[in-house]
Design a protein around this motif. Structure first.
Motif, short mmCIF file in Angstrom:
data_model
loop_
_atom_site.label_atom_id
_atom_site.label_comp_id
_atom_site.label_asym_id
_atom_site.label_seq_id
_atom_site.Cartn_x
_atom_site.Cartn_y
_atom_site.Cartn_z
N ARG A 9 -29.92 -67.39 23.26
CA ARG A 9 -29.67 -68.76 22.80
C ARG A 9 -28.26 -69.21 23.16
O ARG A 9 -28.03 -70.39 23.38
CB ARG A 9 -29.87 -68.86 21.30
N ASN A 31 -48.36 -74.28 33.71
CA ASN A 31 -47.09 -74.73 34.29
C ASN A 31 -45.93 -74.44 33.36
O ASN A 31 -46.03 -74.62 32.14
CB ASN A 31 -47.15 -76.23 34.58
N TYR A 33 -41.39 -74.78 33.28
CA TYR A 33 -40.32 -75.57 33.87
C TYR A 33 -38.97 -75.14 33.30
O TYR A 33 -38.88 -74.72 32.14
CB TYR A 33 -40.50 -77.06 33.53
N TYR A 35 -35.25 -76.97 32.83
CA TYR A 35 -34.41 -78.16 32.91
C TYR A 35 -33.00 -77.80 32.44
O TYR A 35 -32.82 -76.90 31.62
CB TYR A 35 -34.95 -79.25 31.99
N GLN A 37 -29.61 -79.82 30.66
CA GLN A 37 -29.27 -81.05 29.95
C GLN A 37 -27.76 -81.23 29.95
O GLN A 37 -27.03 -80.36 29.47
CB GLN A 37 -29.78 -80.99 28.51
N LEU A 43 -32.08 -84.90 31.17
CA LEU A 43 -32.73 -83.64 31.52
C LEU A 43 -33.10 -83.67 33.00
O LEU A 43 -33.80 -84.58 33.45
CB LEU A 43 -33.99 -83.46 30.68
N PHE A 90 -33.13 -75.77 29.11
CA PHE A 90 -34.38 -75.81 28.35
C PHE A 90 -35.54 -75.35 29.22
O PHE A 90 -35.69 -75.79 30.37
CB PHE A 90 -34.67 -77.22 27.86
N THR A 101 -48.32 -83.08 28.45
CA THR A 101 -47.25 -82.98 27.45
C THR A 101 -46.54 -81.66 27.65
O THR A 101 -47.18 -80.62 27.80
CB THR A 101 -47.84 -83.04 26.04
N LEU A 102 -45.23 -81.68 27.67
CA LEU A 102 -44.45 -80.47 27.77
C LEU A 102 -43.95 -80.05 26.40
O LEU A 102 -43.52 -80.88 25.60
CB LEU A 102 -43.25 -80.66 28.71
N PHE A 104 -41.19 -77.73 24.59
CA PHE A 104 -39.88 -77.18 24.93
C PHE A 104 -39.46 -76.07 24.00
O PHE A 104 -39.80 -76.05 22.80
CB PHE A 104 -38.82 -78.29 24.86
N GLY A 105 -38.66 -75.15 24.55
CA GLY A 105 -37.97 -74.19 23.72
C GLY A 105 -36.75 -74.83 23.08
O GLY A 105 -36.49 -76.03 23.25
N GLU A 106 -35.98 -74.01 22.35
CA GLU A 106 -34.85 -74.54 21.60
C GLU A 106 -33.57 -74.62 22.42
O GLU A 106 -32.56 -75.11 21.92
CB GLU A 106 -34.63 -73.71 20.33
N PHE B 34 -44.07 -91.25 28.43
CA PHE B 34 -43.81 -90.48 27.22
C PHE B 34 -42.52 -90.97 26.55
O PHE B 34 -41.59 -91.42 27.21
CB PHE B 34 -43.57 -88.99 27.55
N TYR B 36 -39.92 -88.86 24.03
CA TYR B 36 -39.57 -87.61 23.37
C TYR B 36 -38.38 -87.87 22.45
O TYR B 36 -37.54 -88.74 22.71
CB TYR B 36 -39.16 -86.55 24.40
N GLY B 43 -35.01 -78.39 20.80
CA GLY B 43 -35.49 -78.90 22.06
C GLY B 43 -36.19 -80.23 21.87
O GLY B 43 -36.58 -80.60 20.76
#
Lengths: 113, 115
Positions: A9, A31, A33, A35, A37, A43, A90, A101-102, A104-106, B34, B36, B43
């Motif tokens: 993290r 899929n 990904y 990214y 930020q 992103l 991310f 819809t994606l 995301f992790g934290e 979208f 978000y 996230g």
């Protein structure tokens, strides 16, 4: 919903060192990904993958490699880290079944000194 | 290539104010659009999406209508609360043959709501 977890993290790395950011997802999305930020840029897509064994370049791939050894895992690799790669990264997972819809992790905060 | 433009970089409001965040896009065909939301230390998470012209997406009091004529998907909420303070991203997913599913994001809008 997908459960996407990232590690580490938080990471401090030295310039020229190798950094590996790891991502795991548990809902079998095809899929994945990566990214980054940054303030003023939002992103931006670095690399993505359609499935195990595949990696594709995103919009800003220079200085990064990716690896997808399995459906669940997707890694981002910085072979020679530079201060310009200091950012929050991310990982996300999704596919057509999720309506694109994606999930995301934290995030992984990387500082390169 | 595909692109998303969010006009407002930061928005500061008081509770119960009306919110509008402008989003315009450039893409071929019929992209999925979208919104978000990202809270501190987390996230981004989906607020809602829309796939067809005139389709309205909504969630938690927020709404946006897909307008292909003006290539827009503006986010609105009639009465904001302090808990709505977050970063809001407009994004699109376009198809160019293979289902890449990748999202193109705007730069984000920081919303601060004061009590």
């Amino acid at each position: 919903e997908a459960a996407v977890t990232q590690s580490p993290r938080n990471k401090v790395a030295v310039t020229g060192g190798k950094v590996t950011l790891s991502c795991n997802q548990t809902n079998n999305h095809n899929n994945m990904y990566w990214y980054r930020q940054d303030t003023g840029h939002g992103l931006r897509l670095i690399h993505y993958s359609y499935g195990a064994g595949s990696t594709e370049k995103g919009d800003i791939p220079d200085g990064y490699k990716a690896s997808r050894p399995s459906q669940e895992n997707f890694s981002l690799i910085l072979e020679l880290a530079t201060p310009s790669q200091t950012s929050v990264y991310f990982c996300a997972a999704g596919d057509r079944d999720s309506g694109n819809t994606l999930y995301f992790g934290e995030g992984s905060r990387l500082i390169v000194v | 290539g595909d692109s998303v433009t969010q006009t407002e970089g930061q928005v500061a409001l008081s509770e119960e104010d009306f919110l509008t965040i402008h989003c315009n896009y450039s893409a071929s065909g019929y992209p999925t659009l979208f919104w978000y939301v990202q809270y501190p230390g987390e996230g981004p998470q989906l607020l809602f999406r829309a796939s067809r012209d005139k389709e309205k997406g909504s969630s938690r009091g927020f709404e946006a209508t897909y307008d292909k004529g003006t290539t827009s998907f503006h986010l609105r909420k009639a009465s904001v609360q302090e808990s709505d303070s977050a970063v809001y991203y407009c994004a699109l997913s376009g198809y160019t043959g293979a289902n890449t599913g990748k999202l193109t994001f705007g730069h984000g809008t920081i919303l601060r709501v004061h009590p």
